[in-house]
Design a protein around this motif. Sequence first.
Motif, mmCIF file in Angstrom:
data_model
loop_
_atom_site.group_PDB
_atom_site.id
_atom_site.type_symbol
_atom_site.label_atom_id
_atom_site.label_comp_id
_atom_site.label_asym_id
_atom_site.label_seq_id
_atom_site.Cartn_x
_atom_site.Cartn_y
_atom_site.Cartn_z
ATOM 1 N N LEU A 125 1.048 -0.899 0.464
ATOM 2 C CA LEU A 125 0.019 -0.278 0.291
ATOM 3 C C LEU A 125 0.219 1.575 0.067
ATOM 4 C CD1 LEU A 125 -2.745 0.931 0.707
ATOM 5 C CD2 LEU A 125 -2.660 1.167 2.617
ATOM 6 N N ASP A 126 2.048 1.167 0.611
ATOM 7 C CA ASP A 126 2.518 2.192 1.028
ATOM 8 C C ASP A 126 3.297 2.902 -0.360
ATOM 9 O OD1 ASP A 126 1.916 2.142 3.196
ATOM 10 O OD2 ASP A 126 4.035 2.209 4.165
ATOM 11 N N ASP A 127 3.454 1.689 -0.388
ATOM 12 C CA ASP A 127 4.559 1.261 -2.137
ATOM 13 C C ASP A 127 3.421 2.740 -3.530
ATOM 14 O OD1 ASP A 127 7.337 1.668 -1.226
ATOM 15 O OD2 ASP A 127 7.252 -0.620 -2.134
ATOM 16 N N LEU A 128 2.649 1.763 -3.598
ATOM 17 C CA LEU A 128 1.294 2.115 -4.275
ATOM 18 C C LEU A 128 0.291 4.150 -4.556
ATOM 19 C CD1 LEU A 128 -0.401 1.511 -6.057
ATOM 20 C CD2 LEU A 128 -2.405 1.213 -4.849
ATOM 21 N N LEU A 129 0.840 4.214 -3.199
ATOM 22 C CA LEU A 129 0.553 5.640 -2.377
ATOM 23 C C LEU A 129 1.528 6.885 -2.998
ATOM 24 C CD1 LEU A 129 -0.952 5.489 1.138
ATOM 25 C CD2 LEU A 129 -2.689 5.892 -1.039
ATOM 26 N N GLY A 130 2.431 6.180 -2.573
ATOM 27 C CA GLY A 130 3.792 7.193 -3.452
ATOM 28 C C GLY A 130 3.474 7.339 -4.971
ATOM 29 N N ARG A 131 4.021 5.957 -5.646
ATOM 30 C CA ARG A 131 4.037 6.003 -7.155
ATOM 31 C C ARG A 131 2.592 7.117 -7.588
ATOM 32 N NH1 ARG A 131 4.140 0.574 -6.584
ATOM 33 N NH2 ARG A 131 2.294 0.143 -7.476
ATOM 34 N N THR A 132 1.083 6.237 -7.012
ATOM 35 C CA THR A 132 0.409 6.849 -7.545
ATOM 36 C C THR A 132 -0.178 8.595 -7.769
ATOM 37 O OG1 THR A 132 -1.125 5.027 -7.105
ATOM 38 C CG2 THR A 132 -2.459 7.622 -7.582
ATOM 39 N N TYR A 133 1.022 8.970 -7.042
ATOM 40 C CA TYR A 133 0.772 10.163 -6.034
ATOM 41 C C TYR A 133 1.565 10.981 -7.360
ATOM 42 C CZ TYR A 133 2.740 15.242 -3.834
ATOM 43 O OH TYR A 133 2.730 16.333 -4.430
ATOM 44 N N ARG A 134 2.606 10.569 -7.289
ATOM 45 C CA ARG A 134 3.497 11.043 -8.552
ATOM 46 C C ARG A 134 3.558 10.971 -10.124
ATOM 47 N NH1 ARG A 134 7.176 7.915 -4.451
ATOM 48 N NH2 ARG A 134 6.730 6.008 -6.099
ATOM 49 N N ALA A 135 2.628 9.953 -10.376
ATOM 50 C CA ALA A 135 2.242 9.720 -11.054
ATOM 51 C C ALA A 135 1.030 10.524 -11.738
ATOM 52 C CB ALA A 135 2.318 8.349 -11.938
ATOM 53 N N HIS A 136 0.195 10.762 -10.798
ATOM 54 C CA HIS A 136 -1.265 11.411 -11.038
ATOM 55 C C HIS A 136 -1.740 11.939 -9.635
ATOM 56 C CE1 HIS A 136 -1.689 8.335 -14.047
ATOM 57 N NE2 HIS A 136 -1.658 8.016 -12.881
ATOM 58 N N PRO A 137 -1.286 13.193 -9.786
ATOM 59 C CA PRO A 137 -1.151 14.369 -8.841
ATOM 60 C C PRO A 137 -2.373 14.926 -8.298
ATOM 61 C CG PRO A 137 0.023 15.644 -10.771
ATOM 62 C CD PRO A 137 0.519 14.337 -10.591
ATOM 63 N N ARG A 138 -3.176 14.920 -9.230
ATOM 64 C CA ARG A 138 -4.177 15.308 -8.941
ATOM 65 C C ARG A 138 -5.289 14.992 -8.172
ATOM 66 N NH1 ARG A 138 -6.928 17.315 -14.074
ATOM 67 N NH2 ARG A 138 -8.800 18.272 -12.194
ATOM 68 N N VAL A 139 -4.689 13.771 -7.859
ATOM 69 C CA VAL A 139 -5.738 12.462 -7.241
ATOM 70 C C VAL A 139 -5.263 12.761 -5.520
ATOM 71 C CG1 VAL A 139 -5.491 9.949 -6.160
ATOM 72 C CG2 VAL A 139 -5.553 10.423 -8.805
ATOM 73 N N THR A 140 -6.357 12.724 -4.843
ATOM 74 C CA THR A 140 -6.492 13.249 -3.514
ATOM 75 C C THR A 140 -7.035 11.356 -2.638
ATOM 76 O OG1 THR A 140 -8.764 13.968 -3.737
ATOM 77 C CG2 THR A 140 -7.441 15.649 -4.101
#
Length: 327
Positions: A125-140
């Motif tokens: 989960l932690d790695d997924l959150l980091g990857r998603t934030y970096r790739a898709h910064p508009r996700v909240t």
Amino acid sequence: MKHINPINAEQQPDRFTANLDWNLLRTFIVIVEEGSITRAAHRLLRGQPAISLALQRLEQEFGTRLIDRGRGHFALTAAGRALYRECLDIHAGIAKLREATTLAQSEISGHVTIALASHVITPLLDDLLGRTYRAHPRVTYRIHSATSANVAAAVQDRTASFGICLVNRRFPDLDYGHLYREFFGFYCGPSHPLFGHEGLGVEALKGLDAVSFETDDLNDALRPVALLRRQYELDQRIVGRSSHLEEVRRMILCGLGIGALPVHVAQPDVEQGRLWRLPPYDDPPTVDIYLLTNPRKRLNRAEKLMIDALQDAIANSPLAERTYPSA
């Protein structure tokens, strides 16, 4: 050439842009690039009179001659050269419109609500959150911690995008994926009499005060831990309970009693001398953690991306890689 009305040159900008036929600008670019009305007509698959008329209309719109032309003579005026430069910029901007809209369509946004049991700590989960934030910064995101029962309820009523928790009973309307496996061990804090003692047997834990999770029960999600207590007849007095890992850990650190924690979560405290591992050292209780999703929930693109990533991890990596060591 027709008479050019000077009033046109004094039009208000908004009226000018509203009335301008933008196709005339593209025609002008081709005329300049071909250096001939005839060749421009051939390139645009139109008749020569239509191209000549388009140029006349454009000159009327701007109130000035753009091209000096005659028998064997074709040259841009100063106004024509300036307009040509601007037209090239406009054309480049229009060419980028498809790229811009495609990029906007591919950009993922949306809100993701994650319901977690409090002791869910996993790099999946932690790695997924980091990857998603970096790739898709508009996700909240909103992450809330709850008991495993409440996590399941949140996924059932679709207030959570997905949940990660222990599973005591399965609901037919939810999908379950075995996300990872962890081990629980018993620990005590620095003020406890057993702190620092090595080579203890399980009998040393009998009759001691203990703290536990709310689900540490034979009929609940932490049944393996409760079974261990019964197997060794520890007969411990439970002096404190909580559904949150941090509060169970707090009570252990404060010396209220011994307690069970996930081994991989407690290990940093052990290494820093804040917690002491107690028996059993071999074959500690095994607890499985699940990804819960609701197939009836309409997902936004961000929710789907994260669920797909977790399900891919489950499908494509063996459980051994998703099992946290017991020591």
